[in-house]
Design an enzyme around this catalytic site. Structure first.
Site, PDB file in Angstrom:
ATOM      1  N   HIS A  13       1.048  -1.853  -0.144  1.00 29.69           N
ATOM      2  CA  HIS A  13       0.009  -0.155   0.207  1.00 29.69           C
ATOM      3  C   HIS A  13       0.612   1.308   0.771  1.00 29.69           C
ATOM      4  O   HIS A  13       1.844   1.645   0.949  1.00 29.69           O
ATOM      5  CB  HIS A  13      -1.005  -0.071   1.350  1.00 29.69           C
ATOM      6  CG  HIS A  13      -1.614   1.313   1.379  1.00 29.69           C
ATOM      7  ND1 HIS A  13      -3.162   1.029   2.055  1.00 29.69           N
ATOM      8  CD2 HIS A  13      -1.595   2.684   0.822  1.00 29.69           C
ATOM      9  CE1 HIS A  13      -3.705   2.003   1.909  1.00 29.69           C
ATOM     10  NE2 HIS A  13      -2.659   3.055   1.031  1.00 29.69           N
ATOM     11  N   HIS A  15       1.411   5.809  -1.557  1.00 32.21           N
ATOM     12  CA  HIS A  15       1.351   6.678  -2.756  1.00 32.21           C
ATOM     13  C   HIS A  15       3.042   7.110  -3.026  1.00 32.21           C
ATOM     14  O   HIS A  15       3.735   7.785  -1.937  1.00 32.21           O
ATOM     15  CB  HIS A  15       0.459   7.782  -1.773  1.00 32.21           C
ATOM     16  CG  HIS A  15      -0.756   6.657  -1.157  1.00 32.21           C
ATOM     17  ND1 HIS A  15      -2.294   7.035  -1.849  1.00 32.21           N
ATOM     18  CD2 HIS A  15      -1.364   6.325   0.258  1.00 32.21           C
ATOM     19  CE1 HIS A  15      -3.105   6.496  -1.060  1.00 32.21           C
ATOM     20  NE2 HIS A  15      -2.452   6.383  -0.018  1.00 32.21           N
ATOM     21  N   ARG A  17       2.438   9.466  -6.077  1.00 34.93           N
ATOM     22  CA  ARG A  17       2.316  11.038  -6.951  1.00 34.93           C
ATOM     23  C   ARG A  17       2.212  11.268  -7.978  1.00 34.93           C
ATOM     24  O   ARG A  17       3.588  10.375  -8.814  1.00 34.93           O
ATOM     25  CB  ARG A  17       2.344  12.727  -5.510  1.00 34.93           C
ATOM     26  CG  ARG A  17       2.319  11.756  -4.078  1.00 34.93           C
ATOM     27  CD  ARG A  17       1.017  11.955  -3.523  1.00 34.93           C
ATOM     28  NE  ARG A  17       0.450  12.011  -2.169  1.00 34.93           N
ATOM     29  CZ  ARG A  17      -0.218  11.815  -1.528  1.00 34.93           C
ATOM     30  NH1 ARG A  17      -1.363  10.724  -2.230  1.00 34.93           N
ATOM     31  NH2 ARG A  17      -0.654  11.554  -0.277  1.00 34.93           N
ATOM     32  N   ASN A  41      -5.091   7.406  -6.759  1.00 34.73           N
ATOM     33  CA  ASN A  41      -6.205   8.734  -6.202  1.00 34.73           C
ATOM     34  C   ASN A  41      -5.174   9.337  -6.461  1.00 34.73           C
ATOM     35  O   ASN A  41      -4.410  10.608  -5.536  1.00 34.73           O
ATOM     36  CB  ASN A  41      -6.130   8.387  -4.385  1.00 34.73           C
ATOM     37  CG  ASN A  41      -4.830   8.444  -3.788  1.00 34.73           C
ATOM     38  OD1 ASN A  41      -3.396   7.948  -4.169  1.00 34.73           O
ATOM     39  ND2 ASN A  41      -5.404   9.124  -2.197  1.00 34.73           N
ATOM     40  N   LYS A  99      -9.462  -0.318  -6.006  1.00 37.51           N
ATOM     41  CA  LYS A  99      -9.405   0.318  -4.742  1.00 37.51           C
ATOM     42  C   LYS A  99     -11.122   1.205  -5.060  1.00 37.51           C
ATOM     43  O   LYS A  99     -11.369   2.005  -5.658  1.00 37.51           O
ATOM     44  CB  LYS A  99      -8.180   1.531  -4.811  1.00 37.51           C
ATOM     45  CG  LYS A  99      -8.122   2.038  -3.437  1.00 37.51           C
ATOM     46  CD  LYS A  99      -7.578   1.086  -2.150  1.00 37.51           C
ATOM     47  CE  LYS A  99      -8.013   1.757  -1.029  1.00 37.51           C
ATOM     48  NZ  LYS A  99      -6.426   2.634  -0.762  1.00 37.51           N
ATOM     49  N   HIS A 136     -10.718   0.849   1.461  1.00 41.97           N
ATOM     50  CA  HIS A 136      -9.861   2.243   2.763  1.00 41.97           C
ATOM     51  C   HIS A 136     -11.412   2.439   3.357  1.00 41.97           C
ATOM     52  O   HIS A 136     -12.905   2.198   2.891  1.00 41.97           O
ATOM     53  CB  HIS A 136     -10.289   3.499   1.769  1.00 41.97           C
ATOM     54  CG  HIS A 136     -10.010   4.602   2.698  1.00 41.97           C
ATOM     55  ND1 HIS A 136      -8.347   5.626   2.697  1.00 41.97           N
ATOM     56  CD2 HIS A 136     -10.856   5.539   3.824  1.00 41.97           C
ATOM     57  CE1 HIS A 136      -8.780   5.947   4.525  1.00 41.97           C
ATOM     58  NE2 HIS A 136     -10.207   5.824   5.078  1.00 41.97           N
ATOM     59  N   HIS A 174      -4.743  -0.434   5.458  1.00 39.94           N
ATOM     60  CA  HIS A 174      -4.570  -0.134   6.851  1.00 39.94           C
ATOM     61  C   HIS A 174      -5.516   0.095   7.944  1.00 39.94           C
ATOM     62  O   HIS A 174      -6.154   0.726   8.174  1.00 39.94           O
ATOM     63  CB  HIS A 174      -4.473   1.458   6.919  1.00 39.94           C
ATOM     64  CG  HIS A 174      -5.056   2.487   5.860  1.00 39.94           C
ATOM     65  ND1 HIS A 174      -6.435   1.908   5.662  1.00 39.94           N
ATOM     66  CD2 HIS A 174      -5.195   3.371   4.497  1.00 39.94           C
ATOM     67  CE1 HIS A 174      -6.829   3.200   4.719  1.00 39.94           C
ATOM     68  NE2 HIS A 174      -6.165   3.448   3.940  1.00 39.94           N
ATOM     69  N   LEU A 219      -5.015   9.094   7.806  1.00 40.80           N
ATOM     70  CA  LEU A 219      -6.575   8.580   7.594  1.00 40.80           C
ATOM     71  C   LEU A 219      -6.614   6.433   7.722  1.00 40.80           C
ATOM     72  O   LEU A 219      -5.458   6.529   6.542  1.00 40.80           O
ATOM     73  CB  LEU A 219      -7.567   8.767   7.293  1.00 40.80           C
ATOM     74  CG  LEU A 219      -8.323  10.702   7.131  1.00 40.80           C
ATOM     75  CD1 LEU A 219      -9.204  11.869   6.206  1.00 40.80           C
ATOM     76  CD2 LEU A 219      -8.676  10.255   8.475  1.00 40.80           C
ATOM     77  N   ASP A 247       1.333   2.576   3.779  1.00 39.97           N
ATOM     78  CA  ASP A 247      -0.116   3.368   3.329  1.00 39.97           C
ATOM     79  C   ASP A 247       0.985   4.629   3.426  1.00 39.97           C
ATOM     80  O   ASP A 247       1.313   6.126   3.818  1.00 39.97           O
ATOM     81  CB  ASP A 247      -0.938   3.270   4.535  1.00 39.97           C
ATOM     82  CG  ASP A 247      -1.760   4.647   4.083  1.00 39.97           C
ATOM     83  OD1 ASP A 247      -1.622   5.270   2.939  1.00 39.97           O
ATOM     84  OD2 ASP A 247      -2.102   5.976   4.942  1.00 39.97           O
ATOM     85  N   HIS A 251       2.840  14.258   1.912  1.00 43.65           N
ATOM     86  CA  HIS A 251       2.034  15.621   1.683  1.00 43.65           C
ATOM     87  C   HIS A 251       3.590  17.110   1.927  1.00 43.65           C
ATOM     88  O   HIS A 251       4.360  16.567   2.876  1.00 43.65           O
ATOM     89  CB  HIS A 251       1.113  16.010   2.397  1.00 43.65           C
ATOM     90  CG  HIS A 251       0.005  15.272   2.223  1.00 43.65           C
ATOM     91  ND1 HIS A 251      -1.263  15.527   1.161  1.00 43.65           N
ATOM     92  CD2 HIS A 251      -0.464  13.670   2.470  1.00 43.65           C
ATOM     93  CE1 HIS A 251      -2.143  14.703   1.191  1.00 43.65           C
ATOM     94  NE2 HIS A 251      -2.004  13.737   2.072  1.00 43.65           N
ATOM     95  N   ALA A 263      -4.024  14.908   4.927  1.00 40.64           N
ATOM     96  CA  ALA A 263      -4.241  13.239   5.826  1.00 40.64           C
ATOM     97  C   ALA A 263      -3.079  12.711   5.298  1.00 40.64           C
ATOM     98  O   ALA A 263      -2.924  12.306   4.195  1.00 40.64           O
ATOM     99  CB  ALA A 263      -4.988  12.673   6.242  1.00 40.64           C
TER     100      ALA A 263
HETATM  101  C1  NCD Z   1      -3.824   9.207   2.029  1.00 41.06           C
HETATM  102  C2  NCD Z   1      -3.084  10.090   0.664  1.00 41.06           C
HETATM  103  O1  NCD Z   1      -2.398  11.204   1.403  1.00 41.06           O
HETATM  104  O2  NCD Z   1      -3.321   9.665   0.133  1.00 41.06           O
HETATM  105  N1  NCD Z   1      -3.861   9.625   3.184  1.00 41.06           N
HETATM  106  C3  NCD Z   1      -3.909   8.942   5.003  1.00 41.06           C
HETATM  107  O3  NCD Z   1      -4.265   9.731   5.685  1.00 41.06           O
HETATM  108  N2  NCD Z   1      -3.823   7.288   4.551  1.00 41.06           N
HETATM  109  C4  NCD Z   1      -5.397   8.386   2.001  1.00 41.06           C
HETATM  110  C5  NCD Z   1      -5.568   7.747   2.175  1.00 41.06           C
HETATM  111  O4  NCD Z   1      -5.011   6.149   2.411  1.00 41.06           O
HETATM  112  O5  NCD Z   1      -6.389   7.173   2.755  1.00 41.06           O
HETATM  113 ZN    ZN Z   2      -3.259   4.740   1.551  1.00 38.37          ZN
HETATM  114 ZN    ZN Z   3      -6.912   4.933   2.881  1.00 40.95          ZN
END
Ligand code: NCD
Ligand code: ZN
Ligand code: ZN
Length: 340
Positions: A13, A15, A17, A41, A99, A136, A174, A219, A247, A251, A263
């Site tokens: 899992h 991210h 970007r 996402n 997802k 999620h 998560h 989150l 996860d 940011h 988040a």
């Molecule tokens: C994730 C994100 O920033 O893409 N943020 C998070 O708090 N986990 C999105 C997600 O996995 O829910």
């Molecule tokens: Zn995530």
């Molecule tokens: Zn999530």
């Protein structure tokens, strides 16, 4: 123990970007992991195999030279996802699942699913083609307390889904609560869960004790200590239904240190060290390899990795920032360091 050698782990899992941030974070992940499930996402979301292949190429181009890291792509399920797209995913060698973001649940989820029942034909097709559904798992109704959203989702939405699609392979992403752990433990082999380092290391005090600490805000939100303990127990149990998914969600610092902060915790820079820290706290380092390197691959029906990595007991201080991203545990010490 001063050295720990494991089969190379995968991150189920992640991210990464796009653009400049991608360049920073993909190098960190590729240093540790052989493969990672890439979350879709983006803005706009990755909703078709064609878009996923374009994104995959961007990721491959951002990799350090010579890296063998493999991005495993996913599609963002929307109210408009078609049966044809499910079939394309089933036939694709690069896309590994859909997802499900309940609309409004998390970062960039406004294009998410607002009516799950209307999508039942799509889920039916996923079950038929054995395409995994990654979830999620939080309800989004404004009246539901933010700390209860996962448990309510498990009780109301997930249990119904599992009843209606008993053979669908599902990853509850998560997980953060005792309720989610119990649900996964008590259902069939086709239901698994990922666990993040922050949910193993911290309870909700981390966000609020002594002041508001936005770098612990993710989150689903961190929960009470009893939930953290349930997660640690599941992760270190040797039960193959629980495996590593960071996860890691970068940011830029100013978007988290903000009146309405984003988040997500950034952990990819030292993911395996963070997990080692959590496992060592309960004397369970011997359980790390199954969780980090075997169970996820088995669930996704992929071969296990064969190379190894080695961690050394060699305390180091986490930097304050990686190119404008504040990492989890910034300016704190980590006990383990992966040898490069
Ligand atoms: C994730 C994100 O920033 O893409 N943020 C998070 O708090 N986990 C999105 C997600 O996995 O829910
Ligand atoms: Zn995530
Ligand atoms: Zn999530």
């Amino acid at each position: 123990m001063n050295n720990l050698t494991l089969i190379q782990p995968d991150d189920w899992h992640l991210h990464v970007r796009t653009g400049a941030v991608l360049n920073t974070v993909i190098a960190h992940t590729a240093q540790q992991f052989a493969r990672a499930i890439i979350m879709p996402n983006l803005k706009p979301p990755v909703t078709t195999v064609e878009m996923a292949l374009v994104y995959r190429t961007e990721i491959l181009q951002a990799l350090p030279q010579g890296s063998a890291f493999q991005p495993l792509m996913t599609l963002y399920l929307t109210n408009q996802t078609t049966l044809e797209e499910v079939q394309k995913v089933a036939e694709s060698e690069h896309v590994y699942g859909f997802k499900l973001y309940p609309a409004g649940a998390t970062t960039n989820s406004d294009a998410g699913v607002s009516n799950l029942t209307a999508l039942y034909p799509v889920l039916e097709a996923m079950q038929k083609y054995d395409v995994p559904l990654l979830i999620h798992g939080e309800v989004t109704n404004a009246e539901c307390d933010i700390f209860d959203r996962e448990a309510v989702f498990v009780e109301q939405t997930l249990s119904e889904l599992v009843k209606n699609f008993p053979d669908l392979r599902i990853v509850l992403e998560h997980v953060t609560t005792e309720e989610a752990v119990q649900f996964v433990e008590s259902t069939g082999k086709n239901i698994a869960a990922t666990i993040t380092p922050q949910h193993l290391l911290y309870n909700r005090n981390a966000i609020l004790a002594g002041g508001i600490r936005p770098h612990y805000y993710c989150l689903p939100i961190l929960k009470r200590e009893k939930h953290r303990l349930a997660l640690v127990k599941a992760a270190t149990s040797g039960n193959p239904k629980f495996f590593l998914g960071t996860d890691s969600a970068p940011h830029l610092t100013h978007t988290k240190e903000n009146a309405c902060g984003c988040a997500g915790c950034y952990s990819a820079y030292g993911a395996i060290e963070l997990y080692a820290e959590a496992f060592e706290q309960v004397n369970a380092l011997d359980k790390l390899e199954g969780f980090a390197s075997f169970f996820g691959a088995d669930f996704y029906k992929l071969p296990r990795n064969t190379k190894t990595i080695t961690l050394e007991k060699n305390a180091w201080t986490v930097p304050l920032s990686y190119d404008g991203i504040t990492p989890l545990k910034a300016n704190e010490t980590l006990a383990w360091k992966m040898l490069l």
